[in-house]
Design an enzyme around this catalytic site. Structure first.
Site, mmCIF file in Angstrom:
data_model
loop_
_atom_site.group_PDB
_atom_site.id
_atom_site.type_symbol
_atom_site.label_atom_id
_atom_site.label_comp_id
_atom_site.label_asym_id
_atom_site.label_seq_id
_atom_site.Cartn_x
_atom_site.Cartn_y
_atom_site.Cartn_z
ATOM 1 N N GLY A 14 0.836 -1.204 0.000
ATOM 2 C CA GLY A 14 0.000 0.000 0.000
ATOM 3 C C GLY A 14 0.864 1.244 0.000
ATOM 4 O O GLY A 14 0.575 2.219 0.691
ATOM 5 N N ARG A 17 -0.212 5.470 -1.405
ATOM 6 C CA ARG A 17 -1.095 6.474 -0.785
ATOM 7 C C ARG A 17 -0.859 6.502 0.727
ATOM 8 O O ARG A 17 -0.361 5.540 1.305
ATOM 9 C CB ARG A 17 -2.568 6.120 -1.036
ATOM 10 C CG ARG A 17 -2.959 6.125 -2.487
ATOM 11 C CD ARG A 17 -4.470 6.122 -2.648
ATOM 12 N NE ARG A 17 -5.082 4.825 -2.401
ATOM 13 C CZ ARG A 17 -5.981 4.592 -1.437
ATOM 14 N NH1 ARG A 17 -6.362 5.551 -0.624
ATOM 15 N NH2 ARG A 17 -6.497 3.389 -1.292
ATOM 16 N N ASP A 65 -2.649 -7.850 -4.801
ATOM 17 C CA ASP A 65 -3.614 -7.790 -3.702
ATOM 18 C C ASP A 65 -2.985 -8.610 -2.579
ATOM 19 O O ASP A 65 -2.758 -9.822 -2.746
ATOM 20 C CB ASP A 65 -4.934 -8.403 -4.171
ATOM 21 C CG ASP A 65 -5.975 -8.503 -3.067
ATOM 22 O OD1 ASP A 65 -5.637 -8.286 -1.888
ATOM 23 O OD2 ASP A 65 -7.131 -8.826 -3.407
ATOM 24 N N VAL A 66 -2.704 -7.978 -1.445
ATOM 25 C CA VAL A 66 -1.989 -8.710 -0.389
ATOM 26 C C VAL A 66 -2.808 -9.887 0.160
ATOM 27 O O VAL A 66 -2.255 -10.774 0.820
ATOM 28 C CB VAL A 66 -1.524 -7.794 0.771
ATOM 29 C CG1 VAL A 66 -0.504 -6.779 0.289
ATOM 30 C CG2 VAL A 66 -2.706 -7.128 1.464
ATOM 31 N N SER A 144 -2.936 -0.502 14.723
ATOM 32 C CA SER A 144 -3.780 0.662 15.049
ATOM 33 C C SER A 144 -4.005 0.663 16.553
ATOM 34 O O SER A 144 -4.048 -0.406 17.176
ATOM 35 C CB SER A 144 -5.130 0.555 14.346
ATOM 36 O OG SER A 144 -6.042 1.512 14.886
ATOM 37 N N TYR A 159 -12.654 -4.136 12.502
ATOM 38 C CA TYR A 159 -11.345 -3.575 12.141
ATOM 39 C C TYR A 159 -10.404 -3.690 13.348
ATOM 40 O O TYR A 159 -9.266 -4.139 13.214
ATOM 41 C CB TYR A 159 -11.545 -2.107 11.734
ATOM 42 C CG TYR A 159 -10.269 -1.323 11.535
ATOM 43 C CD1 TYR A 159 -9.562 -1.393 10.336
ATOM 44 C CD2 TYR A 159 -9.769 -0.484 12.534
ATOM 45 C CE1 TYR A 159 -8.393 -0.656 10.149
ATOM 46 C CE2 TYR A 159 -8.611 0.247 12.358
ATOM 47 C CZ TYR A 159 -7.930 0.156 11.163
ATOM 48 O OH TYR A 159 -6.772 0.883 10.985
ATOM 49 N N ALA A 160 -10.910 -3.312 14.521
ATOM 50 C CA ALA A 160 -10.094 -3.400 15.741
ATOM 51 C C ALA A 160 -9.629 -4.832 15.976
ATOM 52 O O ALA A 160 -8.483 -5.073 16.372
ATOM 53 C CB ALA A 160 -10.894 -2.890 16.942
ATOM 54 N N LYS A 163 -6.719 -5.711 13.843
ATOM 55 C CA LYS A 163 -5.482 -5.067 14.291
ATOM 56 C C LYS A 163 -4.967 -5.717 15.584
ATOM 57 O O LYS A 163 -3.756 -5.740 15.834
ATOM 58 C CB LYS A 163 -5.696 -3.563 14.454
ATOM 59 C CG LYS A 163 -5.986 -2.844 13.130
ATOM 60 C CD LYS A 163 -4.872 -3.052 12.098
ATOM 61 C CE LYS A 163 -5.052 -2.191 10.869
ATOM 62 N NZ LYS A 163 -3.969 -2.347 9.885
HETATM 63 P P1 NAP Z 1 -5.288 4.746 2.899
HETATM 64 O O1 NAP Z 1 -4.889 6.149 2.630
HETATM 65 O O2 NAP Z 1 -6.690 4.319 2.674
HETATM 66 O O3 NAP Z 1 -4.292 3.785 2.117
HETATM 67 C C1 NAP Z 1 -4.460 2.400 2.162
HETATM 68 C C2 NAP Z 1 -3.375 1.763 1.341
HETATM 69 O O4 NAP Z 1 -3.542 0.342 1.418
HETATM 70 C C3 NAP Z 1 -3.422 2.148 -0.116
HETATM 71 O O5 NAP Z 1 -2.120 2.405 -0.587
HETATM 72 C C4 NAP Z 1 -3.997 0.917 -0.797
HETATM 73 O O6 NAP Z 1 -3.467 0.721 -2.098
HETATM 74 C C5 NAP Z 1 -3.521 -0.188 0.111
HETATM 75 N N1 NAP Z 1 -4.357 -1.381 0.014
HETATM 76 C C6 NAP Z 1 -5.642 -1.538 0.408
HETATM 77 N N2 NAP Z 1 -6.066 -2.789 0.161
HETATM 78 C C7 NAP Z 1 -5.010 -3.440 -0.401
HETATM 79 C C8 NAP Z 1 -4.801 -4.754 -0.870
HETATM 80 N N3 NAP Z 1 -5.773 -5.671 -0.815
HETATM 81 N N4 NAP Z 1 -3.599 -5.084 -1.377
HETATM 82 C C9 NAP Z 1 -2.594 -4.163 -1.456
HETATM 83 N N5 NAP Z 1 -2.740 -2.887 -1.026
HETATM 84 C C10 NAP Z 1 -3.926 -2.540 -0.512
HETATM 85 O O7 NAP Z 1 -5.036 4.378 4.431
HETATM 86 P P2 NAP Z 1 -3.911 4.818 5.482
HETATM 87 O O8 NAP Z 1 -4.589 5.660 6.494
HETATM 88 O O9 NAP Z 1 -2.683 5.287 4.829
HETATM 89 O O10 NAP Z 1 -3.680 3.386 6.161
HETATM 90 C C11 NAP Z 1 -2.475 2.654 6.082
HETATM 91 C C12 NAP Z 1 -2.436 1.676 7.227
HETATM 92 O O11 NAP Z 1 -2.523 2.385 8.469
HETATM 93 C C13 NAP Z 1 -3.607 0.681 7.240
HETATM 94 O O12 NAP Z 1 -3.145 -0.589 7.629
HETATM 95 C C14 NAP Z 1 -4.539 1.264 8.291
HETATM 96 O O13 NAP Z 1 -5.372 0.284 8.864
HETATM 97 C C15 NAP Z 1 -3.537 1.828 9.273
HETATM 98 N N6 NAP Z 1 -4.057 2.855 10.173
HETATM 99 C C16 NAP Z 1 -4.546 4.031 9.712
HETATM 100 C C17 NAP Z 1 -5.014 4.980 10.599
HETATM 101 C C18 NAP Z 1 -5.562 6.308 10.148
HETATM 102 O O14 NAP Z 1 -6.140 7.021 10.984
HETATM 103 N N7 NAP Z 1 -5.394 6.702 8.892
HETATM 104 C C19 NAP Z 1 -5.000 4.727 11.981
HETATM 105 C C20 NAP Z 1 -4.511 3.515 12.426
HETATM 106 C C21 NAP Z 1 -4.041 2.581 11.524
HETATM 107 P P3 NAP Z 1 -4.356 0.746 -3.445
HETATM 108 O O15 NAP Z 1 -4.995 2.102 -3.510
HETATM 109 O O16 NAP Z 1 -3.354 0.490 -4.523
HETATM 110 O O17 NAP Z 1 -5.360 -0.380 -3.309
#
Ligand code: NAP
Length: 262
Positions: A14, A17, A65-66, A144, A159-160, A163
């Site tokens: 991922g 983004r 796709d992971v 998370s 989701y929790a 994680k």
């Molecule tokens: P995001 O902006 O929605 O980005 C998600 C990323 O995951 C994208 O690059 C997407 O790539 C990739 N992805 C999703 N499904 C996938 C799949 N099946 N195979 C490969 N890649 C996949 O989210 P983010 O906030 O940066 O989140 C990144 C991580 O941080 C996640 O694990 C999320 O749970 C964790 N997190 C986020 C927050 C928060 O507040 N933002 C808080 C705690 C934890 P594509 O677009 O190419 O599919």
């Protein structure tokens, strides 16, 4: 921070983004060669890889796709053929799912687990042979604070739960892989501005939403992707070799978590 980043190759899932993108950018500044994984966003991954190459770095975009173990194995084989053995794995790819006991349905939860939990297993299994052979590896999983089960944010139970699995697996995999010179840690972000959280909200909606989290954080704000990436890079560093089996909270001191109150 370490200066010793020679011959490092990172796979960031991922990576095009959000938190993954910020991590890729910070690793690139250390001269790390990057395999930028994407699933639905090939253009963003290709553009980021081209930006890094234009700045003199080494980067390729690699699709998978992971949730698909065979696709992950093929991706790792391609990344290693083009960049060399992977020394750093950042398991950042993740999806969220707002659901309650009322709205739960099995397909939604199965997909959530396939990406957030199985994805971590697939990538580690795919990189561990070459890490073991070289007796070196840094694995950082993105969990998370939701995974601790003590935050006050409603509607993300499942989701929790995924994680929480990541947190447990981080510690257990550290136990299995430590004898091979591989560290396994996780970063547990609090609310961080990204597509996942800001998404399609209007500016006013985001203001109101994020303010509720900022109010309960000691530092008085929500996270930026660069805040989380810095912690990931710290744990991925070559000289972080005495840190393993840890889940590092990066949330500005969320008091609903620390104080079990609002
Ligand atoms: P995001 O902006 O929605 O980005 C998600 C990323 O995951 C994208 O690059 C997407 O790539 C990739 N992805 C999703 N499904 C996938 C799949 N099946 N195979 C490969 N890649 C996949 O989210 P983010 O906030 O940066 O989140 C990144 C991580 O941080 C996640 O694990 C999320 O749970 C964790 N997190 C986020 C927050 C928060 O507040 N933002 C808080 C705690 C934890 P594509 O677009 O190419 O599919």
């Amino acid at each position: 921070m370490t200066e010793n980043w020679t011959n490092q190759v990172a796979l960031v899932t991922g990576g095009s983004r959000g938190i993954g993108r910020a991590t890729v950018q910070q690793l690139a500044r250390h001269g790390v060669a990057l395999a930028i994984n994407y699933s639905a966003s090939p253009d963003k991954a290709e553009t980021l890889a081209a930006e890094i190459r234009a700045a003199g770095g080494k980067a390729i975009a690699v699709g998978a796709d992971v949730a698909n173990a065979a696709a992950v194995e093929a991706m790792v084989a391609r990344a290693e053929a083009e960049l060399g053995p992977i020394t750093i794995l950042v398991n950042n790819a993740g999806i969220s799912w707002a659901a309650t006991l009322e709205t739960w349905e099995p397909e939604g939860f199965a997909r959530l687990r396939a990406v957030n939990t199985d994805g971590v297993i697939h990538t580690i299994r795919a990189v561990m042979a070459s890490m073991k052979a070289r007796r070196y590896g840094r694995i950082v999983n993105v969990s998370s604070v939701a995974g601790f089960g003590t935050t006050g944010f409603a509607g993300n139970h499942f989701y929790a739960a995924t994680k929480a699995e990541v947190n447990i697996l981080t510690r257990r995999f550290a136990l299995e892989l430590g004898q091979h010179g591989i560290t396994v840690n996780a970063v547990a972000p609090g609310l961080t501005r990204s597509d996942m959280t800001e998404g399609t909200k209007s500016a006013a909606e985001w203001e109101a939403f994020s303010a509720a989290f900022a109010r309960v954080a000691i530092m008085g704000r929500v996270g930026e992707t660069s805040d989380i990436a810095r912690a990931i890079v710290f744990l991925a560093a070559p000289d972080a070799g005495f840190i393993t089996a840890q889940v590092l909270t990066v949330d500005g001191g969320r008091m609903d978590f620390i104080g079990h109150g609002g």
